[in-house]
Structure formats: C-alpha cells, structure tokens
Design a protein around this motif. Sequence first.
Motif, PDB file in Angstrom:
ATOM      1  N   GLY A  45      -9.605  -6.215   4.181  1.00 24.61           N
ATOM      2  CA  GLY A  45      -8.310  -5.736   3.689  1.00 24.61           C
ATOM      3  C   GLY A  45      -7.763  -4.527   4.429  1.00 24.61           C
ATOM      4  N   HIS A  46      -8.571  -3.930   5.278  1.00 30.21           N
ATOM      5  CA  HIS A  46      -8.090  -2.752   6.023  1.00 30.21           C
ATOM      6  C   HIS A  46      -7.415  -3.209   7.324  1.00 30.21           C
ATOM      7  N   TYR A  62       4.853  -5.586   8.093  1.00 26.94           N
ATOM      8  CA  TYR A  62       5.995  -6.324   7.535  1.00 26.94           C
ATOM      9  C   TYR A  62       7.250  -6.046   8.381  1.00 26.94           C
ATOM     10  N   ILE A  66       5.513   2.016   7.733  1.00 27.41           N
ATOM     11  CA  ILE A  66       4.644   2.354   6.586  1.00 27.41           C
ATOM     12  C   ILE A  66       4.024   3.743   6.745  1.00 27.41           C
ATOM     13  N   HIS A  80      -6.080   3.813   9.135  1.00 26.45           N
ATOM     14  CA  HIS A  80      -6.077   4.111   7.686  1.00 26.45           C
ATOM     15  C   HIS A  80      -5.744   5.590   7.487  1.00 26.45           C
ATOM     16  N   ILE A  81      -6.116   6.128   6.332  1.00 26.31           N
ATOM     17  CA  ILE A  81      -5.668   7.482   5.976  1.00 26.31           C
ATOM     18  C   ILE A  81      -6.182   8.565   6.931  1.00 26.31           C
TER      19      ILE A  81
ATOM     20  N   THR B 155      -4.417  -4.598  -0.029  1.00 25.14           N
ATOM     21  CA  THR B 155      -3.554  -5.264   0.946  1.00 25.14           C
ATOM     22  C   THR B 155      -3.416  -6.764   0.698  1.00 25.14           C
ATOM     23  N   THR B 156      -4.306  -7.360  -0.106  1.00 22.06           N
ATOM     24  CA  THR B 156      -4.108  -8.780  -0.428  1.00 22.06           C
ATOM     25  C   THR B 156      -2.936  -8.944  -1.392  1.00 22.06           C
ATOM     26  N   GLY B 158       0.120  -7.697  -1.453  1.00 25.70           N
ATOM     27  CA  GLY B 158       1.393  -7.963  -0.787  1.00 25.70           C
ATOM     28  C   GLY B 158       1.417  -9.283  -0.027  1.00 25.70           C
ATOM     29  N   LEU B 159       0.226  -9.878   0.162  1.00 28.10           N
ATOM     30  CA  LEU B 159       0.141 -11.140   0.913  1.00 28.10           C
ATOM     31  C   LEU B 159      -0.036 -12.354   0.020  1.00 28.10           C
ATOM     32  N   ILE B 235      -6.550   2.787  -1.936  1.00 27.26           N
ATOM     33  CA  ILE B 235      -6.945   3.240  -0.596  1.00 27.26           C
ATOM     34  C   ILE B 235      -8.230   2.528  -0.165  1.00 27.26           C
ATOM     35  N   GLY B 237      -9.034  -0.322  -1.048  1.00 23.41           N
ATOM     36  CA  GLY B 237      -8.617  -1.693  -0.764  1.00 23.41           C
ATOM     37  C   GLY B 237      -7.781  -1.836   0.490  1.00 23.41           C
ATOM     38  N   GLY B 238      -7.582  -0.732   1.228  1.00 20.53           N
ATOM     39  CA  GLY B 238      -6.924  -0.824   2.525  1.00 20.53           C
ATOM     40  C   GLY B 238      -5.477  -0.373   2.555  1.00 20.53           C
ATOM     41  N   LEU B 239      -4.901  -0.019   1.395  1.00 19.14           N
ATOM     42  CA  LEU B 239      -3.524   0.485   1.397  1.00 19.14           C
ATOM     43  C   LEU B 239      -3.544   1.944   1.853  1.00 19.14           C
ATOM     44  N   THR B 240      -2.806   2.232   2.902  1.00 18.34           N
ATOM     45  CA  THR B 240      -2.878   3.541   3.536  1.00 18.34           C
ATOM     46  C   THR B 240      -1.846   4.507   2.977  1.00 18.34           C
ATOM     47  N   GLU B 244       3.480   1.425   2.441  1.00 16.10           N
ATOM     48  CA  GLU B 244       2.828   0.123   2.605  1.00 16.10           C
ATOM     49  C   GLU B 244       2.670  -0.572   1.255  1.00 16.10           C
ATOM     50  N   GLY B 248       4.610  -4.219  -0.250  1.00 16.63           N
ATOM     51  CA  GLY B 248       3.875  -5.341  -0.845  1.00 16.63           C
ATOM     52  C   GLY B 248       4.239  -5.556  -2.302  1.00 16.63           C
ATOM     53  N   ASN B 320      -7.495 -11.922  -3.936  1.00 21.02           N
ATOM     54  CA  ASN B 320      -8.608 -11.307  -3.210  1.00 21.02           C
ATOM     55  C   ASN B 320      -9.885 -12.078  -3.552  1.00 21.02           C
TER      56      ASN B 320
END
Lengths: 98, 384
Positions: A45-46, A62, A66, A80-81, B155-156, B158-159, B235, B237-240, B244, B248, B320
């Motif tokens: 997922g990253h 997208y 972002i 990432h962060i 991130t899953t 939004g997909l 975070i 889970g990959g959301l930065t 972003e 999603g 997911n």
Amino acid sequence: MPRAIVLNPQDNVATLIDTGEAGVACTLQGEADGTVTLRSAVPFGHKVCVRATPAGGDILKYGQVIGQASKNLEVGDHVHIHNVDSARGRGDKPGARS
Amino acid sequence: MSQTFLGYRRPVGAAGVRNWVAVISIMDNCNPVTRAICEAVDGTIPVTTLFVRGQYGHDLEVSLNTLAGMGRNPNIAAVLLVGLEEGTTEEVARRIRPSGKPVEAVTLQPNGTINVIAEGTRKALKLALAASNLRREPCPVSDLLVGVECGGSDTTSGLTCNPTIGAMADRIIDAGGSVIISETSEFFGAEHLFAKRAVSDTVAKAFTEAVLRLEREAVGRGMDIRGTNPTPDNIRGGLTTIEEKALGAMAKAGTRSLAGVLTYGEPPKAKGLYFMDAPAPAVENLTAFAAAGCQLIFFGTGVGNPIGNMVSPTVKVCGNVNTLRTMADNIDFDASDILEKSAKASSLGEKLYSFAVDVASGTRTTSELLDVRETAISRFAPTI
C-alpha cells in the motif's frame, strides 16, 4: 514480482499492492508499464518513486498534487512521510496555504 | 437493477429499512436508564448521548436537533425519550412529533431510577408490540437517503472500496434517491475537483468555503494536523498526506452533480448528491447522517474500522486483501477484485447496489449483529 499501480500518466509515484523487499524489481501496472527496482523495502500500500523528483517538486498521484518532496527522490525510493511534506492544515508552518 | 426494496412505510415521509423502537437519552445522565430499558425489551435500540446538560446556544440546538433527527429517522417506528426533567425532554419531543410516529417520554425527576426504568420498560414494551404489527412492503429506491463514509483508510481505499461505493452512489441517484458525502477535512487538496461538480456557483462557493473555513480554524490555532489527519493508521497504510487521502475519499461520492451543502445533521430538501459540513471522525459523522434521515450508510475501509451507527445500518466495504483476512468479521462487502482480478469499480458498484437493496429489505450488517454501534453528537462550544 510485487505489483505497483500508476494511476495517471503524469504521476511520479506508483502504489504497491504487494509487499516489496529492497532490491527487487516491481512490475508497474495501470498507466505505466515496465519495472522499477526498489531501493529500500516498501510495505503493502505504500508508494515508490517512478520518476526522479528534486526536493520541493510536486508529488503527483491521480494526476493531482498530493504534497511536495522534502528531499531529492530517486526512482525506486520509498515515498512517504519521511520525504514528502503536506501543504494543507499546516498551522506550524508560516506561509503555508490557509 | 431493482428499483424497489421491502421497507416499512411511515406516517410521513420516506420508508424505513428497519423497524426499531428508539429509546433516546435526552442527556448524558439518562444513559443508564436508556440502557436498562433496552436490555429489558427486544426490538428497541439505545440512542445514548454525552453532555447536553450545560450546553447552550447553537451548540445546544445542534444536539437537540440531532437527537430529534435520529428519532424522526424512517428506520424508527416509535420513540421513547428518557429525560432528567420535562423541559428539555419536551424540546426534543416537539421536534419529533411532525413525523407522525408515536413519541412517549419518561423523566427521572421526581420518579427515581427504579421507578423510571419500570415505567419506561412498560412503555417500550407497548411501543415494540405495536411496531411488530408493521410489515415490509415494496417501496421505491427513490425513498433512500444514503450516507457515504470512509474510515481506517489506506491507499487501497481510493482504489477499491471508495470507487465501488461511488459507482453505487451514482446508481442510487439515477434511481431517484439521494446520497450525502461529508467529512469536511477530508476534502483538503481535492476541493477544487469536487467544487467543479456543483450545480451552481453558489453551491460551489458554499462547499469550498466550508472546507477552507475548517482549514483556517486549524491553521489559526497554530496546529499541524499531520498525525491527526491522516491518522497514525492511515499513515501505516501508506497514505502520506491529507491531500492524498482526500483524493481517494472523494471517489465514494461517484460522479453526479453536487446539488447542495448541508449543515450538521440537516436533511436535504430535494433529491441528488449533497455535501454535509461535519467533522470527519466516524462516530460523530455517522450520527449526523442518521440525524439527517439516512436509512443506510456505506463505509469504505482499508486498514479497518468496525464501527457502525445505531439508527442507520452501516455496510462495511473493503478492498484490502490483508484486512479482509484479519478483520473478516467486520466486513460486509469485498471489493478486492479491483486489485486482484482487474475488476471494474462500475461492475462491483452494481453488485453493491444489489446488496444495498438487500440490506434495505432486511439483510443484516456485521456492525448490527455484533452490536458494534455508537452515537456521538459533535460539540461546537464549551458547556457552562
């Protein structure tokens, strides 16, 4: 081979939908093809960088912004962060968009 | 695609998808009685709340309107209010009565806990017996008002789950129904795209202003929202960034035009897609949906958030594969085929629409059956 999805042709990141170990080649799907070799481990997922981006450059997913790179990004970097900054809701940051 | 579901017709307004007697606390000090009555009588649900005592002005109005809105919700056959005193109890009762459904009340003063539990239990028994005489009958999907939510995103989301929910939302609207998306902070970075879908400049401005006002408030406090939104699990889970996450999250609103902007718990006045300006955390956001009259809520999740709403059955949608394995007990609909089998969100959305009709017709959700449900009304000012 771990899979990573590029959502828009303009994007400079791809999202891994498998776990990626450092040094392995990852297959690109969606709006890009080919492979990217991971410079470090990337969890499920990253995101991985698919186009080199200088510090301060926009991160696109997208086809939209972002965030901005806080360090120079090489193809294959875990994105990432630790190397991306958000521009929104940043009361800690003078001059951030409000 | 079915254009009807089997619902419960109400004296006024849209049909319900459930037929509960709601036992509603008027304020926090009533919750023990509310719970005791619900444990005693089948067919009831406890709608508890915190605060209300000591709230005033706009903050109090929001709370009273939200409690009343949950009572008016079409899923509720009848209401028993549990109050401390008569004044505030009557304030809520009079806001529910236009729904035409039975509204009863008990108050702790001067009766005391044991007597009020006994009196309330007898009243709830009579209301539940009467409600059990109602039967499901074919009702148009155009009666449905559906809330779309996401929580425990990654991130899953939004997909997979959010685009699936969005494809279903388009079908609900095309069938003449309505959809509400909310979670104002989760438009930071996506508002320019969503504003373009507004039916008028006025609606576009109202939406954008709601988003920017909330951001100004956070920035004005000198706060960095990172770590709160996106949350630590987002975070992981990959959301930065919130940008972003927002891009999603917006997918669950589908593609139809934005008809209007609502305040916390406000029911839409017409049909179509609406935005509700309300805080993002799930429990308080779902409470606002229930108060607005949503009979169903669709909740996309990535790393997993099991919570549902008490009044409005909450369908958990997840794409997911890891969460589908580890938190299977909490998921109602699997959207993982988008990543695993290259399925289209539109075809999964069609399946989810059929499932929506099933749930509206009586199929239960995991959050109902496991009773992982909670109520929280957002607060906008301190008590005094």
